[in-house]
Design an enzyme around this catalytic site. Structure first.
Site, PDB file in Angstrom:
ATOM      1  N   GLU A 272       0.685  -1.074   0.120  1.00 41.76           N
ATOM      2  CA  GLU A 272       0.021  -0.064  -0.077  1.00 41.76           C
ATOM      3  C   GLU A 272       0.648   1.158  -0.019  1.00 41.76           C
ATOM      4  OE1 GLU A 272      -2.735  -0.691   3.282  1.00 41.76           O
ATOM      5  OE2 GLU A 272      -4.071   1.087   2.729  1.00 41.76           O
TER       6      GLU A 272
HETATM    7  O1  LIG Z   1      -9.015   7.615  -4.860  1.00 40.05           O
HETATM    8  C1  LIG Z   1      -8.865   8.407  -3.909  1.00 40.05           C
HETATM    9  N1  LIG Z   1      -8.961   9.701  -4.030  1.00 40.05           N
HETATM   10  C2  LIG Z   1      -9.489  10.725  -2.966  1.00 40.05           C
HETATM   11  N2  LIG Z   1      -9.500  10.172  -1.783  1.00 40.05           N
HETATM   12  C3  LIG Z   1      -9.232   8.920  -1.514  1.00 40.05           C
HETATM   13  C4  LIG Z   1      -8.977   7.947  -2.533  1.00 40.05           C
HETATM   14  N3  LIG Z   1      -8.815   6.700  -2.091  1.00 40.05           N
HETATM   15  C5  LIG Z   1      -8.930   6.868  -0.625  1.00 40.05           C
HETATM   16  N4  LIG Z   1      -9.164   8.366  -0.230  1.00 40.05           N
HETATM   17  C6  LIG Z   1      -9.160   8.777   1.066  1.00 40.05           C
HETATM   18  O2  LIG Z   1      -8.986   7.796   2.009  1.00 40.05           O
HETATM   19  C7  LIG Z   1      -9.401   8.096   3.161  1.00 40.05           C
HETATM   20  C8  LIG Z   1     -10.092   7.009   3.639  1.00 40.05           C
HETATM   21  O3  LIG Z   1      -9.409   5.902   3.893  1.00 40.05           O
HETATM   22  P1  LIG Z   1      -9.655   4.204   3.416  1.00 40.05           P
HETATM   23  O4  LIG Z   1     -11.156   4.077   3.528  1.00 40.05           O
HETATM   24  O5  LIG Z   1      -8.909   3.894   2.200  1.00 40.05           O
HETATM   25  O6  LIG Z   1      -9.042   3.353   4.554  1.00 40.05           O
HETATM   26  P2  LIG Z   1      -7.847   2.327   4.771  1.00 40.05           P
HETATM   27  O7  LIG Z   1      -6.834   2.897   3.952  1.00 40.05           O
HETATM   28  O8  LIG Z   1      -7.546   2.613   6.256  1.00 40.05           O
HETATM   29  O9  LIG Z   1      -8.585   1.177   4.310  1.00 40.05           O
HETATM   30  C9  LIG Z   1     -10.302   9.271   3.047  1.00 40.05           C
HETATM   31  O10 LIG Z   1      -9.658  10.325   3.481  1.00 40.05           O
HETATM   32  C10 LIG Z   1     -10.664   9.145   1.233  1.00 40.05           C
HETATM   33  O11 LIG Z   1     -10.862  10.643   1.226  1.00 40.05           O
HETATM   34 CA   LIG Z   2      -6.829   3.888   1.792  1.00 40.58          CA
END
Ligand SMILES: O=c1[nH]cnc2c1ncn2[C@@H]1O[C@H](COP(=O)(O)OP(=O)(O)O)[C@@H](O)[C@H]1O
Ligand SMILES: [Ca+2]
Length: 422
Positions: free
Chosen positions: A148
């Site tokens: 990641e």
């Molecule tokens: O492609 C993208 N464009 C804009 N923001 C994104 C994108 N992918 C993830 N985010 C941002 O990632 C955050 C949420 O994290 P996520 O749901 O991916 O949790 P995780 O990485 O812990 O699984 C939010 O701030 C969301 O706006």
């Molecule tokens: Ca994420």
């Protein structure tokens, strides 16, 4: 919003493009803890001798994330299907069979039981197999945390042009998700290589170069997981950098500790509410009689981060790209423009945290967690990673109209492994 603009059109006016330019596509799903997103990338190969170029991206997202469907995997897959239908419209039919589709899940699914996570993944796989696209082996999986970070680093440094040519000045990246957070950079000092834990260093090959990167994904240190940790709603016993003991739902919705109320000085005094995360219901509220404000809040949040993260000396003086929740919270509080992003110092987050926490009534209409979130970001940067007050953070959502997400790096990697390009 979708975008098919050619961001290099100034360099190559349309009428100069060779007629036999080939277009191809790649579809990458990001199954995050708070939402599922589809990225449809378009590439153009102008001639067989040169590498294809990224032409544009179509992006769409849905909430909640797959992990919220832990007990209804078909419904989870249905949310993926709706996004995939966009790709059916976006990709010309004669290219469907040649267009790979892949989904990678992050922290939300890492925290579910193996059984529930697998049920979700296999339902999604079925959706993919019924689609007209190319479904590679291993097309639906949980991504390793270190990838990641690496793939986000690849994306940002590719988009800023640092992975091509001679003078490569790469920049480190900070990603703050809902359930996990990543830090990635290319070490310049021998010291960093010597002093870092072995599993924080990874070699990665891309675009005919090998990059030896420092990267780590801290599970349980995403913004929403940190809220629960601050509230004391997590079973933090035995919690280490690697693993946070999360209450994982067993029935449709579990209420934690018989509806116990979790209170914090980071929340508005009179607040009492419920919050659903990862299929679990939490009751939380402010310190009715006790203290509230930045000082007591910072002490609470400090317990969550202090001594839990590795602090590489080298990063203290360098600047980083930061996105996801770093971006969202900075934009929410007008530290940066929502569309343009901007450059901040670490101390700007602290200043804003003080402003919000010490005037909670004025800000609570936005989100009752705003004070806690900003204070956590401040503590994570300063006490967690060990950044200085004046460390520069470049907050970006898009570079050249492409989302700064690990998904682009993952797509390059995918196309490379399929022998399609790079
Ligand atoms: O492609 C993208 N464009 C804009 N923001 C994104 C994108 N992918 C993830 N985010 C941002 O990632 C955050 C949420 O994290 P996520 O749901 O991916 O949790 P995780 O990485 O812990 O699984 C939010 O701030 C969301 O706006
Ligand atoms: Ca994420």
């Amino acid at each position: 919003h979708s975008n098919r603009e050619m961001w290099f059109q100034d360099l190559f006016p349309p009428n100069m493009c060779p007629i036999n330019a080939k277009t191809f596509y790649g579809i990458m799903f990001d199954a995050g803890s708070t939402g599922t997103r589809i990225h449809i990338y378009t590439f153009v190969q102008k001639s067989p001798e040169i590498l294809p170029e990224l032409e544009g991206e179509i992006f769409e997202s849905v909430k909640p994330g797959l992990s919220a469907y832990a007990d209804q995997p078909e419904k989870g897959a249905e949310s993926v299907k709706r996004l995939l239908d966009m790709a059916v419209d976006a990709v010309p039919p004669h290219l469907w069979k040649k267009t790979p589709v892949v989904l990678k899940a992050t922290a939300g699914l890492r925290l579910l039981s193996e059984e529930k996570a697998q049920a979700l993944l296999s339902e999604v796989k079925e959706v993919f197999e019924k689609s007209p696209f190319l479904v590679p082996e291993d097309s639906v999986s949980i991504m390793d945390g270190s990838y990641e970070g690496i793939l986000a680093w690849i994306t940002v440094n590719f988009l800023t042009g640092q992975l091509s040519g001679q003078n490569q000045h790469t920049t480190g990246t900070l990603d703050l998700g809902g359930a996990s957070t990543q830090i990635t950079f290319l070490p310049r000092f021998e010291e960093t290589l010597k002093e870092s834990p072995r599993d924080f260093l990874t070699s990665f090959e891309m675009f005919n170069s090998t990059y030896k990167l420092y990267t780590h994904s801290y599970l349980g240190f995403g913004l929403k997981a940190a809220r629960l940790a601050t509230l004391g709603a997590l079973n933090t016993e035995g919690m280490s950098c690697e693993k946070a003991a999360f209450p994982v739902s067993t029935s449709n919705e579990t209420e934690v500790a018989d509806g116990q109320m979790f209170r914090s000085s980071c929340l508005p005094k009179q607040l009492e509410a419920e919050w659903h995360f990862g299929g679990v219901k939490y009751r939380y509220g402010g310190n009715k009689e006790g203290e509230t404000g930045f000082k007591p809040c910072y002490l609470e949040v400090l317990k969550v981060v202090k001594g839990k993260l590795h602090q590489p000396d080298e990063i203290r003086g360098s600047s980083f790209y930061a996105f996801s929740y770093y971006y969202d919270r900075a934009a929410d509080t007008n530290l940066i423009d929502y569309e343009q992003g901007g450059v901040l110092e670490v101390r700007d987050f602290e200043r804003k945290a003080k402003e919000v926490c010490d005037n909670m009534e004025r800000f609570s209409s936005a989100s009752p967690f705003l004070c806690m979130d900003l204070t956590y970001i401040t503590a994570l940067l300063k006490e967690g990673f060990g950044f200085r007050d004046n460390t520069l953070l470049q907050l970006t959502k898009k570079v050249n109209n492409i989302e700064t997400s690990w998904t682009l790096g993952a797509t390059f990697h995918l196309l490379q492994s399929l022998g399609i390009t790079y």
